[in-house]
Structure formats: structure tokens, C-alpha cells
Design a protein around this motif. Sequence first.
Motif, PDB file in Angstrom:
ATOM      1  N   VAL A 118     -77.849 -41.657  42.381  1.00 52.94           N
ATOM      2  CA  VAL A 118     -77.902 -40.404  41.618  1.00 52.94           C
ATOM      3  C   VAL A 118     -77.333 -39.259  42.457  1.00 52.94           C
ATOM      4  O   VAL A 118     -76.580 -38.411  41.943  1.00 52.94           O
ATOM      5  CB  VAL A 118     -79.350 -40.110  41.156  1.00 52.94           C
ATOM      6  N   LEU A 119     -77.660 -39.237  43.748  1.00 56.19           N
ATOM      7  CA  LEU A 119     -77.135 -38.173  44.625  1.00 56.19           C
ATOM      8  C   LEU A 119     -75.615 -38.282  44.765  1.00 56.19           C
ATOM      9  O   LEU A 119     -74.908 -37.258  44.751  1.00 56.19           O
ATOM     10  CB  LEU A 119     -77.801 -38.225  46.001  1.00 56.19           C
ATOM     11  N   GLU A 120     -75.098 -39.496  44.882  1.00 58.25           N
ATOM     12  CA  GLU A 120     -73.641 -39.680  44.936  1.00 58.25           C
ATOM     13  C   GLU A 120     -73.000 -39.216  43.630  1.00 58.25           C
ATOM     14  O   GLU A 120     -71.970 -38.532  43.633  1.00 58.25           O
ATOM     15  CB  GLU A 120     -73.302 -41.146  45.206  1.00 58.25           C
ATOM     16  N   GLN A 122     -74.229 -37.064  41.613  1.00 58.31           N
ATOM     17  CA  GLN A 122     -74.354 -35.604  41.564  1.00 58.31           C
ATOM     18  C   GLN A 122     -73.244 -34.944  42.383  1.00 58.31           C
ATOM     19  O   GLN A 122     -72.642 -33.968  41.938  1.00 58.31           O
ATOM     20  CB  GLN A 122     -75.717 -35.165  42.090  1.00 58.31           C
ATOM     21  N   GLU A 123     -72.951 -35.489  43.565  1.00 63.47           N
ATOM     22  CA  GLU A 123     -71.882 -34.934  44.400  1.00 63.47           C
ATOM     23  C   GLU A 123     -70.544 -35.013  43.671  1.00 63.47           C
ATOM     24  O   GLU A 123     -69.760 -34.051  43.675  1.00 63.47           O
ATOM     25  CB  GLU A 123     -71.801 -35.670  45.735  1.00 63.47           C
ATOM     26  N   LYS A 124     -70.296 -36.176  43.036  1.00 61.02           N
ATOM     27  CA  LYS A 124     -69.051 -36.337  42.294  1.00 61.02           C
ATOM     28  C   LYS A 124     -68.978 -35.339  41.153  1.00 61.02           C
ATOM     29  O   LYS A 124     -67.933 -34.728  40.883  1.00 61.02           O
ATOM     30  CB  LYS A 124     -68.919 -37.761  41.761  1.00 61.02           C
ATOM     31  N   VAL A 125     -70.093 -35.179  40.465  1.00 65.71           N
ATOM     32  CA  VAL A 125     -70.132 -34.237  39.340  1.00 65.71           C
ATOM     33  C   VAL A 125     -69.926 -32.807  39.848  1.00 65.71           C
ATOM     34  O   VAL A 125     -69.188 -32.018  39.215  1.00 65.71           O
ATOM     35  CB  VAL A 125     -71.456 -34.371  38.558  1.00 65.71           C
ATOM     36  N   ILE A 126     -70.520 -32.483  40.976  1.00 68.22           N
ATOM     37  CA  ILE A 126     -70.356 -31.127  41.533  1.00 68.22           C
ATOM     38  C   ILE A 126     -68.897 -30.903  41.929  1.00 68.22           C
ATOM     39  O   ILE A 126     -68.318 -29.829  41.640  1.00 68.22           O
ATOM     40  CB  ILE A 126     -71.313 -30.908  42.732  1.00 68.22           C
ATOM     41  N   GLU A 127     -68.286 -31.900  42.575  1.00 72.13           N
ATOM     42  CA  GLU A 127     -66.864 -31.782  42.945  1.00 72.13           C
ATOM     43  C   GLU A 127     -65.991 -31.644  41.700  1.00 72.13           C
ATOM     44  O   GLU A 127     -65.081 -30.804  41.638  1.00 72.13           O
ATOM     45  CB  GLU A 127     -66.427 -33.008  43.756  1.00 72.13           C
ATOM     46  N   GLU A 128     -66.269 -32.512  40.702  1.00 70.69           N
ATOM     47  CA  GLU A 128     -65.489 -32.449  39.461  1.00 70.69           C
ATOM     48  C   GLU A 128     -65.685 -31.111  38.764  1.00 70.69           C
ATOM     49  O   GLU A 128     -64.728 -30.520  38.245  1.00 70.69           O
ATOM     50  CB  GLU A 128     -65.914 -33.601  38.542  1.00 70.69           C
ATOM     51  N   ASN A 129     -66.919 -30.636  38.787  1.00 68.55           N
ATOM     52  CA  ASN A 129     -67.213 -29.339  38.178  1.00 68.55           C
ATOM     53  C   ASN A 129     -66.446 -28.222  38.892  1.00 68.55           C
ATOM     54  O   ASN A 129     -65.864 -27.340  38.235  1.00 68.55           O
ATOM     55  CB  ASN A 129     -68.719 -29.084  38.215  1.00 68.55           C
ATOM     56  N   ALA A 130     -66.442 -28.288  40.225  1.00 67.47           N
ATOM     57  CA  ALA A 130     -65.707 -27.265  40.983  1.00 67.47           C
ATOM     58  C   ALA A 130     -64.216 -27.347  40.665  1.00 67.47           C
ATOM     59  O   ALA A 130     -63.532 -26.309  40.507  1.00 67.47           O
ATOM     60  CB  ALA A 130     -65.948 -27.441  42.476  1.00 67.47           C
TER      61      ALA A 130
END
Length: 162
Positions: A118-120, A122-130
Motif C-alpha cells: 500500500v505504501l509503494e 501510495q508513493e506511485k500515486v503521489i508521484e503520478e499525482n505530482a
Amino acid sequence: MQPSTNIFSLHGCPPSYLSHFPTSSPFLGQNPNTFFSFETGVYTPQFMSLSSNNSTSEEGEENHTEIVNERKQKRKISNRESARRSRMRKQRQADELWSQVMWLRNENHQLLRKLNCVLESQEKVIEENAQLKEETSELKQMISDMQLQNQSPFSCIRDDIV
């Protein structure tokens, strides 16, 4: 039946301690269980039965001692068995607790793996979001630039006419 034996004839005279006891009693001679007559100093044949009663009494004491020893032995065996059952119960509880520890450790590892996934994510989603925010910002800038170009004084000249 054996004849009566005079105990005083063995020593010649009654012992001095007998003088402290009464020599007559309303019960002497009347009680069927009288074994010794203080008046005559003679043991009656009933004394012989007392002797056999003594051996019976000794046998009874031996039986009682045997019974007491048997009870002690049974108690020891019972206590040992109880202690064995207690140790087994304690071991079973320890085994159950160990099993529970192992199950909880396994569950903990699975939850940690899920958390890491889930944390990985989340990181991917945060990067994609950015990245999407950056693209959005660029696109907005392009739209803004286009709108500015369309509003310029020369915008009425069309490129297709030339």
C-alpha cells in the motif's frame, strides 16, 4: 479352657502398688468381662481371651497401619498423577500460546507486506499525482498563452489567407 493362674504365687506377695486400688467393688464378679480380680489376685480364663484380643488388637493395629500406609501410598500416587496432569495441562497451555504467537507473527508479517504494498502504491500515486499536476499546469499555461494570442490585434489575420 486353661486354669486360672495366681500371679501373686510367682512373687510371693502382691505388689505394693495394688494397695492403692480397692479390693472390693460392686462390679467385681458381676461383670462378665472381668479379667482380673483384685480380691484374689488371680487372672481368670477370660485373660487368655484378652491375650488373644491383644493379638487381635495388635493385628488390628497392624491392619490399621497397613491401611494408613495404603492410603498414604494412594495419596502419593494420586498427587503424582495430579502433578502429571497439571504439568500436561501447563504444557498444553504453553503449546497453545506458542501456536498463537506463531499465528500472530504470521499475521503480522502478512499485514506488514500489505502495508508495504500500500505504501509503494501510495508513493506511485503521489508521484503520478505530482506529474499530473505539472502537466495540468503546463496545459493551463498553454491554453492561457493561446488565449492571449487570440486576443492580439493581429489575430484577425488568418494564416490560411496568405
